[in-house]
Motif scaffolding. Sequence first.
Motif: not given
Length: 68
Positions: A40-53, A14-21
């Motif tokens: 999680d943008s601070r831990h992109p290497d961890l698992l993610n959640l998936s949802f139907p569009a 999101s563009s609402f996220s500041g430069p500090q994350g």
Amino acid sequence: MTVRTAGRRQWWKSSFSGPQGGDCVEVTLDSNGPHMSVRDSRHPDLLNLSFPATEWRAFLVDVGRDEF
């Protein structure tokens, strides 16, 4: 909005996220069908959640209506 590429996926933050994350998430459209993945943008290497569009779309509509 910030776009990062990991492998062949493009992740959007999101563009609402500041430069500090901060407390941010990133989303991408899965190549395995009409699904959205969230991580999680601070831990992109961890698992993610998936949802139907369709469920992701309904979530965004509810957020826009201030349902949460």
